[in-house]
Write an enzyme that holds these catalytic residues in place. Structure first.
Site, PDB file in Angstrom:
ATOM      1  CG  HIS A  46      -1.725   1.195   1.438  1.00  0.00           C
ATOM      2  ND1 HIS A  46      -1.413   2.130   2.409  1.00  0.00           N
ATOM      3  CD2 HIS A  46      -2.832   1.655   0.828  1.00  0.00           C
ATOM      4  CE1 HIS A  46      -2.299   3.097   2.379  1.00  0.00           C
ATOM      5  NE2 HIS A  46      -3.170   2.843   1.434  1.00  0.00           N
ATOM      6  CD  GLU A  49      -2.621   2.303  -3.964  1.00  0.00           C
ATOM      7  OE1 GLU A  49      -3.337   3.314  -4.102  1.00  0.00           O
ATOM      8  OE2 GLU A  49      -2.900   1.371  -3.175  1.00  0.00           O
ATOM      9  CG  HIS A  50      -0.187   6.070  -0.597  1.00  0.00           C
ATOM     10  ND1 HIS A  50      -0.688   7.108   0.162  1.00  0.00           N
ATOM     11  CD2 HIS A  50      -1.145   5.110  -0.559  1.00  0.00           C
ATOM     12  CE1 HIS A  50      -1.878   6.785   0.629  1.00  0.00           C
ATOM     13  NE2 HIS A  50      -2.175   5.566   0.217  1.00  0.00           N
TER      14      HIS A  50
END
Length: 420
Positions: A46, A49-50
């Site tokens: 995650h 992804e950012h």
């Protein structure tokens, strides 16, 4: 309907031409997500992804956003247990630009230390935000019960501690290991020429370095008794989530489980909606859904209700689970559920973005893509007896798991345990 091509470096590309649209939707999928993460860097998928939206070696964060939004398009990304996806929806004329930018993000992300430091604060606030939302956090609690002490039971975003401790070399090492052609699927649908799309994929992704295909440890399903976790919190409404482990996404009973889900809580005609909300007014929100993973899955029930109604609502839910595994669903109710599924499937695939997501997820997770017509044909083979049989398979001797958030003084944990 779908055209598939394997690139020279091993990456897979899938396209569907829909000439009567103005748009094209493109997604680059990676066969890696939260269940691949070591516990010490939980949340790294995650976090990565950012960071991919923060800039590359030749594009700044503003360059990326303006190149897509300045042409009327939109872009996003999401992380799941078994894959990560970066996607755009643009006018068909901008296919090359969109693919250039997406591939640049995936292959050449800068991972600037300053961006990492700032994004740590953003993600920690995101984690705390969802912990403050009982209807969201109760599902995190349930996942911990369903898959304790393993990646599937952890929060997709990690914890405040793991995010705080994460180093640049942790993130870059993870990316280097998994972001390679063996784990890449590029999915596109809309007003495109498939051959031109494949040529663009070859052009923009040919620099990707080869590497091993991702792998994960299979989920453990050991459970000796029902599990209950209650978080006492002064809320105006109690939030409960019930989960029973089911089976993987490629199981022969997967479509029967989908119909079981619709009949029990998949729409406003469902049994739980009628029994708890329409007949008795016990809950505002009551629904069911299924979680399908490669090697495991779950049947999930969630409700938001008055604190004083927790015990009674749980009793009614248990009653409906018992009923559907013992008595065959009536013909009319079964046909409504079947037609609802087929209608929702076909309506949901009218948009180019939905088509892209359908193709990308199936190819990434299963290595194959069923056409909607093939799915409809499989649904038409199912009988009411199949639904009852699968209900017995899932709700039979399998133990339940239940998480509750609310003021525990309004109900007794012991009473809930007795109902389970």
């Amino acid at each position: 309907m779908y055209e598939l091509r394997t690139l020279n470096n091993g990456g897979r590309c899938i396209a569907r031409e829909i000439p009567d649209r103005d748009s094209i939707s493109i997604g680059i999928w990676l066969n890696v997500g939260a269940r691949y993460e070591p516990e010490a860097i939980s949340g790294v998928s995650h976090f990565l992804e950012h960071l991919l939206f923060k800039g590359t070696k030749k594009r700044s964060n503003d360059d990326i956003k303006e190149a897509i939004e300045g042409r009327g398009g939109a872009m996003n990304g999401f992380t799941a247990e078994e894959f990560t996806c970066y996607l755009v929806k643009v006018l068909s004329r901008d296919m090359d630009t969109a693919l250039d930018i997406l591939s640049d993000m995936v292959l050449n992300a800068k991972l600037d230390p300053g961006d990492i430091k700032k994004e740590k604060t953003v993600i920690k606030e995101e984690i705390k935000l969802y912990m403050d939302l009982p209807n969201h956090h109760v599902h995190d609690m349930l996942m911990e019960l369903l898959w304790p002490d393993q990646p599937l039971g952890r929060n997709l975003a990690g914890t405040v501690e793991t995010v705080s401790d994460m180093k640049r070399e942790d993130i870059s090492g993870y990316k280097k290991k998994y972001y390679n052609p063996a784990n890449i699927v590029v999915s596109a649908a809309g007003n495109l020429a498939a051959d031109r799309f494949f040529a663009s994929c070859e052009k923009y992704l040919n620099a990707a370095r080869t590497g091993p295909k991702s792998s994960y440890k299979k989920a453990s399903a050991a459970q000796k008794k029902p599990n209950l976790k209650v978080l006492s919190k002064e809320t105006e409404q109690a939030h409960l989530a019930i989960g029973i482990r089911a089976f993987g996404r490629d199981d022969p009973d997967k479509y029967s489980l989908t119909l079981l889900n619709i009949i029990l809580g998949g729409n406003m005609s469902s049994r739980l909606f009628r029994e708890l909300r329409e007949k008795r007014g016990l809950a505002y929100e009551i629904n069911t859904h299924t979680k399908k993973l490669n090697d495991t899955g779950a049947f999930l029930i969630s409700a938001g209700l008055d604190n004083k109604n927790v015990i009674r609502s749980t009793e009614l839910i248990m009653k409906e689970l018992k009923k559907i595994k013992e008595k065959t669903v009536g013909k009319d109710e079964f046909e409504r559920a079947r037609e609802f599924y087929k209608g929702q499937l076909l309506l949901g695939l009218e948009d180019t973005l939905d088509q892209m997501l359908w193709m990308g997820e199936h190819l990434s997770a299963e290595g194959k893509i069923p056409t909607p017509q093939e799915v409809v044909a499989e649904i038409d083979k199912i009988s009411p007896d199949d639904v009852r049989r699968v209900a017995g398979r899932v709700f039979g001797d399998r133990h339940l798991n239940m998480a509750v958030i609310g003021p525990a003084d309004k109900y007794k944990e012991k009473n809930i345990s007795e109902v389970l």
